[in-house]
Scaffold this active site. Structure first.
Site, PDB file in Angstrom:
ATOM      1  N   TYR A 142      -0.370   3.301  -8.069  1.00 48.94           N
ATOM      2  CA  TYR A 142       0.541   2.527  -8.926  1.00 48.94           C
ATOM      3  C   TYR A 142       0.691   3.174 -10.304  1.00 48.94           C
ATOM      4  CZ  TYR A 142       0.113  -1.260  -5.468  1.00 48.94           C
ATOM      5  OH  TYR A 142       0.125  -2.001  -4.317  1.00 48.94           O
ATOM      6  N   LYS A 187     -10.068   5.124   2.908  1.00 48.71           N
ATOM      7  CA  LYS A 187      -9.405   5.780   4.049  1.00 48.71           C
ATOM      8  C   LYS A 187      -9.873   7.233   4.050  1.00 48.71           C
ATOM      9  CE  LYS A 187      -6.295   5.808   7.385  1.00 48.71           C
ATOM     10  NZ  LYS A 187      -6.502   5.116   8.669  1.00 48.71           N
ATOM     11  N   ASP A 219      -7.791   0.262   7.378  1.00 50.34           N
ATOM     12  CA  ASP A 219      -7.058  -0.332   8.510  1.00 50.34           C
ATOM     13  C   ASP A 219      -7.982  -1.242   9.316  1.00 50.34           C
ATOM     14  OD1 ASP A 219      -8.288   2.106   8.916  1.00 50.34           O
ATOM     15  OD2 ASP A 219      -6.830   2.859  10.356  1.00 50.34           O
ATOM     16  N   ASP A 243      -4.704  -4.610  -3.380  1.00 50.86           N
ATOM     17  CA  ASP A 243      -3.507  -5.451  -3.525  1.00 50.86           C
ATOM     18  C   ASP A 243      -3.148  -6.053  -2.168  1.00 50.86           C
ATOM     19  OD1 ASP A 243      -1.269  -6.592  -4.607  1.00 50.86           O
ATOM     20  OD2 ASP A 243      -0.132  -4.738  -4.808  1.00 50.86           O
ATOM     21  N   ASP A 247      -3.967 -10.131  -0.612  1.00 53.12           N
ATOM     22  CA  ASP A 247      -2.912 -11.056  -0.155  1.00 53.12           C
ATOM     23  C   ASP A 247      -3.235 -11.551   1.250  1.00 53.12           C
ATOM     24  OD1 ASP A 247      -1.426 -10.820  -2.468  1.00 53.12           O
ATOM     25  OD2 ASP A 247       0.473 -10.520  -1.412  1.00 53.12           O
TER      26      ASP A 247
END
Ligand code: NAD
Length: 355
Positions: A142, A187, A219, A243, A247
């Site tokens: 970001y 990852k 994942d 992020d 959620d």
């Protein structure tokens, strides 16, 4: 105590939900003998309309001069076509970076009254959902370079050892205060930044021998959160993974409208906000759930103002409100009493008790 709070109402449902949190804070001040001064700050779409900038320097200054910042949410369809650097969400990224709040703490906890609101099977919910995602907030993709050249777009994901180490320490310290289990999510089978993340986390683990560190690929973590959320206690991860996972974690607890968050850096001046966005689809209808914002105000009292009794009083009032059978539309179920945003705030205040 006297505290100065910068208040960013923002866009969409922001003003409605923040109003309820301020009413709750006013009641806390009255019951516990504190004074909270509020300074309004324009950020997001409303600041673009007013100043042509989602966070003018003067507005950021007001936040930096405060004891803490309470934020509703920013953004909305009206500003979708605004160019990248001037988008409402850029104001939020600049605020987080300007305040240096690198550690975002998002609890995923199911309220026993809302067990039926979870989309997960009853037998999974019954095992318990109570974990925290510690998310790195001011680094990673970001904040990397973004560019589009012709038909090719690039976003840069970069982390330094120092950036990983400071958030890693928050993860270990948080785990130390809970069950002493920390799951580091990355990852590393694909990304260099994740391999560095893993290396730094394991180096840090030697300093925290009382904490059991485990690694999980992002994942797999996304899958495990819906398959067996009870296995998690503290999860630490980088900005974008955090992020998305937070959620997902919020949804399994019933509603995105219930979850608060805190963001802290090197000082006690923090940024407190619900994890949802500005929900333009329900803005101005007095139906939004203000509990995520009210619980964010409680986190502010606990983490920035060292007022644990007052924070607990707000959490108890939310629990008593749910026990009494009141629900906003997002968590409504049979035999409950549906209320709007302002009624929800008023009822929580009614259940708020001094000592
Ligand atoms: P959203 O979180 O605003 O809404 C997703 C869904 O959840 C919607 O159906 C909405 O009605 C519902 N919802 C959200 N909060 C609720 C609440 N308190 N009570 C009841 N229902 C609630 O996400 P979105 O629709 O993807 O984004 C809308 C805008 O918000 C976009 O402009 C986005 O960029 C922005 N956004 C801002 C923040 C922030 O300010 N921190 C975070 C995420 C998204």
């Amino acid at each position: 105590m006297v505290k100065n709070i910068a208040v960013i109402r923002g866009d969409g449902i922001g003003p409605e939900i923040v109003e309820q949190a301020l009413k709750v804070l006013d009641k806390v001040a009255e019951l516990y003998g504190h004074t909270f001064h509020y300074t309004d700050v324009d950020m997001g779409g409303c600041a673009i309309d007013k100043y042509g900038d989602p966070l003018p320097a003067s507005e950021l200054e007001k936040c930096l001069a405060s004891d803490s910042v309470l934020l509703g949410a920013v953004g909305g369809n009206k500003w979708n076509d605004v160019p990248g650097p001037m988008r409402p969400e850029k104001g939020l990224l600049r605020l987080r970076a300007g305040m240096g709040v690198y550690s975002n703490n998002r609890p995923a906890k199911i309220w026993h009254q809302l067990a039926d609101a979870s989309p997960l099977k009853k037998e999974i919910v019954e095992k318990g959902i109570d974990f925290i995602i510690v998310r790195e907030l001011i680094g990673g993709i970001y904040f990397g370079e973004h560019k589009t050249e012709g038909d090719v777009a690039t976003d840069v994901l970069k982390y330094s050892e120092a950036e990983i180490e400071r958030i890693g320490r928050i993860g270990f310290e948080t785990a130390r205060k809970r069950s002493k289990r920390l799951c580091s999510v990355e990852k590393s089978n694909v990304l260099d930044s994740s391999r560095l993340w893993k290396k730094v986390m394991h180096r840090l683990a030697e300093e925290y021998p009382d904490v059991e560190l485990s690694d999980m690929l992002v994942d797999n973590c996304a899958m495990q959160i819906v398959k067996n959320p009870a296995q998690f206690d503290v999860v630490v991860t980088e900005n974008m993974f955090g992020d998305i996972l937070s959620d997902e974690a919020s949804m399994i607890t019933g509603s995105i409208g219930m979850i608060p968050s805190s963001s802290l850096g090197a000082t006690t001046c923090g940024l407190y906000e619900p994890i949802h966005g500005s929900a333009p689809d329900i803005a101005g209808m007095d139906v939004a759930n203000p509990i995520g914002t009210i619980l964010s105000a409680a986190m502010m009292l606990r983490f920035s103002f060292d007022m644990p009794r007052e924070a607990q009083a707000i959490e108890n009032a939310v629990s008593a409100y749910l026990d009494a059978g009141y629900r906003t539309a997002d968590i409504m179920s049979e035999e409950m009493t549906q209320v709007g945003c302002s009624a929800c705030g008023a009822l929580i205040i009614k259940h708020l008790k001094g000592e």
